[in-house]
Structures are given as structure tokens and as C-alpha cells.
Write a protein that holds these residues in place. Sequence first.
Motif, PDB file in Angstrom:
ATOM      1  N   TYR A  21       0.887  -1.237  -0.102  1.00 53.80           N
ATOM      2  CA  TYR A  21      -0.208   0.210   0.053  1.00 53.80           C
ATOM      3  C   TYR A  21       0.972   1.222   0.108  1.00 53.80           C
ATOM      4  CZ  TYR A  21      -4.570  -2.204   0.715  1.00 53.80           C
ATOM      5  OH  TYR A  21      -5.568  -3.037   0.538  1.00 53.80           O
ATOM      6  N   LEU A 245      -7.232   4.454   0.403  1.00 54.20           N
ATOM      7  CA  LEU A 245      -8.094   3.452   0.502  1.00 54.20           C
ATOM      8  C   LEU A 245      -8.154   2.939   1.905  1.00 54.20           C
ATOM      9  CD1 LEU A 245      -9.855   1.310  -1.195  1.00 54.20           C
ATOM     10  CD2 LEU A 245      -7.660  -0.056  -1.129  1.00 54.20           C
ATOM     11  N   VAL A 252      -8.215  -3.905   2.953  1.00 50.61           N
ATOM     12  CA  VAL A 252      -8.644  -4.671   1.953  1.00 50.61           C
ATOM     13  C   VAL A 252      -7.970  -6.044   2.082  1.00 50.61           C
ATOM     14  CG1 VAL A 252      -9.595  -5.147  -0.212  1.00 50.61           C
ATOM     15  CG2 VAL A 252      -9.775  -2.690   0.875  1.00 50.61           C
ATOM     16  N   GLY A 255      -7.294  -8.536  -1.415  1.00 52.71           N
ATOM     17  CA  GLY A 255      -7.869  -7.850  -2.583  1.00 52.71           C
ATOM     18  C   GLY A 255      -9.456  -7.737  -2.361  1.00 52.71           C
ATOM     19  N   PHE A 257     -12.866  -7.108  -0.710  1.00 51.25           N
ATOM     20  CA  PHE A 257     -13.741  -6.003  -0.095  1.00 51.25           C
ATOM     21  C   PHE A 257     -14.634  -6.788   0.696  1.00 51.25           C
ATOM     22  CE2 PHE A 257     -11.725  -3.657  -3.196  1.00 51.25           C
ATOM     23  CZ  PHE A 257     -11.484  -2.250  -2.849  1.00 51.25           C
ATOM     24  N   LEU A 284      -3.149   2.470  -3.338  1.00 51.40           N
ATOM     25  CA  LEU A 284      -3.663   1.233  -3.564  1.00 51.40           C
ATOM     26  C   LEU A 284      -2.740   0.010  -3.765  1.00 51.40           C
ATOM     27  CD1 LEU A 284      -6.005   1.994  -6.637  1.00 51.40           C
ATOM     28  CD2 LEU A 284      -6.598   2.032  -4.353  1.00 51.40           C
ATOM     29  N   ARG A 292      -3.576  -6.643  -6.622  1.00 55.51           N
ATOM     30  CA  ARG A 292      -3.790  -5.328  -7.281  1.00 55.51           C
ATOM     31  C   ARG A 292      -4.894  -5.233  -8.199  1.00 55.51           C
ATOM     32  NH1 ARG A 292       0.215  -4.271 -11.903  1.00 55.51           N
ATOM     33  NH2 ARG A 292      -1.456  -5.553 -13.005  1.00 55.51           N
ATOM     34  N   VAL A 295      -8.362  -5.358  -6.629  1.00 53.62           N
ATOM     35  CA  VAL A 295      -8.912  -4.186  -6.079  1.00 53.62           C
ATOM     36  C   VAL A 295      -9.257  -3.596  -7.268  1.00 53.62           C
ATOM     37  CG1 VAL A 295      -7.959  -2.039  -4.969  1.00 53.62           C
ATOM     38  CG2 VAL A 295      -7.238  -4.334  -3.929  1.00 53.62           C
ATOM     39  N   TRP A 296      -8.264  -3.246  -8.255  1.00 53.96           N
ATOM     40  CA  TRP A 296      -8.661  -2.440  -9.503  1.00 53.96           C
ATOM     41  C   TRP A 296      -9.924  -2.872 -10.072  1.00 53.96           C
ATOM     42  CZ3 TRP A 296      -3.825  -2.022 -13.336  1.00 53.96           C
ATOM     43  CH2 TRP A 296      -2.944  -1.203 -12.687  1.00 53.96           C
ATOM     44  N   THR A 298     -12.633  -4.289  -8.569  1.00 56.14           N
ATOM     45  CA  THR A 298     -13.686  -3.774  -7.863  1.00 56.14           C
ATOM     46  C   THR A 298     -14.198  -2.465  -7.760  1.00 56.14           C
ATOM     47  OG1 THR A 298     -13.419  -5.735  -6.169  1.00 56.14           O
ATOM     48  CG2 THR A 298     -14.731  -3.681  -5.153  1.00 56.14           C
TER      49      THR A 298
END
Length: 326
Positions: A21, A245, A252, A255, A257, A284, A292, A295-296, A298
Motif C-alpha cells: 500500500y 483506501l 482490504v 484484495g 472487499f 492502492l 492489485r 482491487v482495481w 472492484t
Amino acid sequence: MACLTVLLVLVVLVLTVHAVYDHGDYHDGSSDTILANLGLSGSDSQPPSQYAADFLRDVVPIACHSHNDYWRKVPLFTALHAGCIGTEADVWLVDDDLYVGHDQSALTPNRTLQSLYLDPLMDILERANPSTNASSGISTTPRGVFDMSPNQTLSLLIDVKTDGAATFRKVLEQVEPLRQRGWLSTFDNGKVQLGPITLVGSGNTPFHVVIENSTYRYAFFDAPLDQLEDSMYNSTNSYYSSVGLRQALGIVWFGWFRNSQIERMSEQLQQAHERGLKARYWSLPSWPVQVRDAVWGTLIYEGVDLLNVDDVEAAAHADWTKKKSN
């Protein structure tokens, strides 16, 4: 013993996810080869504007923000070639000039806001907007940096690191040539008009400096995404609305949520969009790639307006079509 081993493995994984992060992967992939002939921005020989205009001709803009853009081998141009519609520079006011770098010890005389960003943008926009005779019937609406989408604004996020008021007023002074040519987004007598470049103040930028002229401005604020409720932030004074974030949603894990995090994100995005602001989460994860990408995916699906990215090459190949239906 087996349980202890599993526990140790989980701890290592958690620490790894935590670490990413705060540390990015700045490998720009095939863009390095394409941009090699441009030279290094900030050196004595600036990238040729004609070549820059040529390699941007078939670029399709995507909703990504080039985080710490100045760390790239070729600042600005690498992000533009990937299609990023936002770029970012950490700016320091030293001896009456603006220098770009992550911390003060990294500042060098040839890496200024002028040489890395403002002069190249002037070159690109002058190529895109040649002088024409008003009687010719050719539209005088200014074109942006992307030939494939000339009405797309490019947000230039200035993360102010030194004294807020003095530094941002110096920024306003240095962007004056862009303003005079009508190439900056403005707020004028109650109306926002997007131009080729949207100047956004972040970091130590004081909100009161951004809004000190109540009827006309050519810079906007990066409003806190987690503090929009009952605030005065809206599209007349702000453009981005950003937050870290983890600060906004918590950790998170791997990755994925939690439902409560998705609900909180939806509330924050709704508040930003009701105010006409572009929502962005920074800090992020960049690694592992699977984390990664999860997360992207979502964030894109939930409707984040700009994806804060370090690896712009990967962002250029992300699936931007998977978005939640409203």
C-alpha cells in the motif's frame, strides 16, 4: 508445529499486502521502448513536441491517474501514451521556483514543474491548436492532448509539499500561459467550463486560496472523499475527491472487499457524484499482481472515476467495461 507454520505464512502474507500500500511498481513495460527516442524529461533536450503529437494520435483515453508520475523514466509522456487522463506531481517551492520530487533530498535543478510538465503540455497543445483565421469557419474550441478524444480534459494534480499558500500561488503564476490561451478549465460567473487541462491542488494546497476569487478561478481543489457530507465542496471549487483506501475503508484483505466496505464505498461515491466530483482512492496495492487486479476490478466495477495507478502499462490493458449498472 503445523499450526505455527501456517500462522507464520499468513503473517508474512499480511505484511506483504500491507507493504504494497506504500510502495509501487514503477515498471512501465513496453512503453519504455516506444518512448525511448523521446529522451529524458527535464534534461537539456526536451522530448520533441512533434514526435509527441504523433505517438499520441491513436491513444484512447482511460480513466486512470498516473500516481507519482515524475518517477517514470519519461514523466508525463509515459502516462499519456497509456491513456491516463490524470497525472500527478509533488511540488516544492525552493528559491522562488517549483521543483518536482518525492522528498526534498531528491530535488535537482533540471526537474522543475516547468520543464517536466508545463513546457511539454504547452508544446503538445500548440501542435493540437494551430492558429486559424476566425473567418475560415474552423471551430476554435480548444483541443486537448488526446487526438482520439479532443474534448477529454487532462487533470494535472499538484501535490503541494511546501508552504501551501505561497507554493500554490507560484503554481498559478507559472500556469498563466496556459490560462491565457484558454487551455485551462475554469469557473466563471457560475459556470464550469472544462478545458484541455484541469489544474487540481492537493496536499498542502489551502482551500481558501483556491476559492479566494468567488466569481472566477482556473484551479480546483482535491476534496476529501471521506468528508463530503455537509461540506461546501462541489464542482465549482473542486474537481477530484480523494482519500487513501485504507483510511476510508480499512484494510482490504488479499484484495477482497467486505460487504460493509462496499457499502461505505458506494456512499462515498454517491456523495462525490452528487456534487459533480471525480472520486479517487489512493494508496492502492501494487503487488502481488493478483491482489492489485482484484482491487482495481472492484473499484472500476463500483464506479470510481479515476483509478490511481503506478503501473500505467497494466492499467492500459485492464478491463474497463465491467461496471455496475445504475
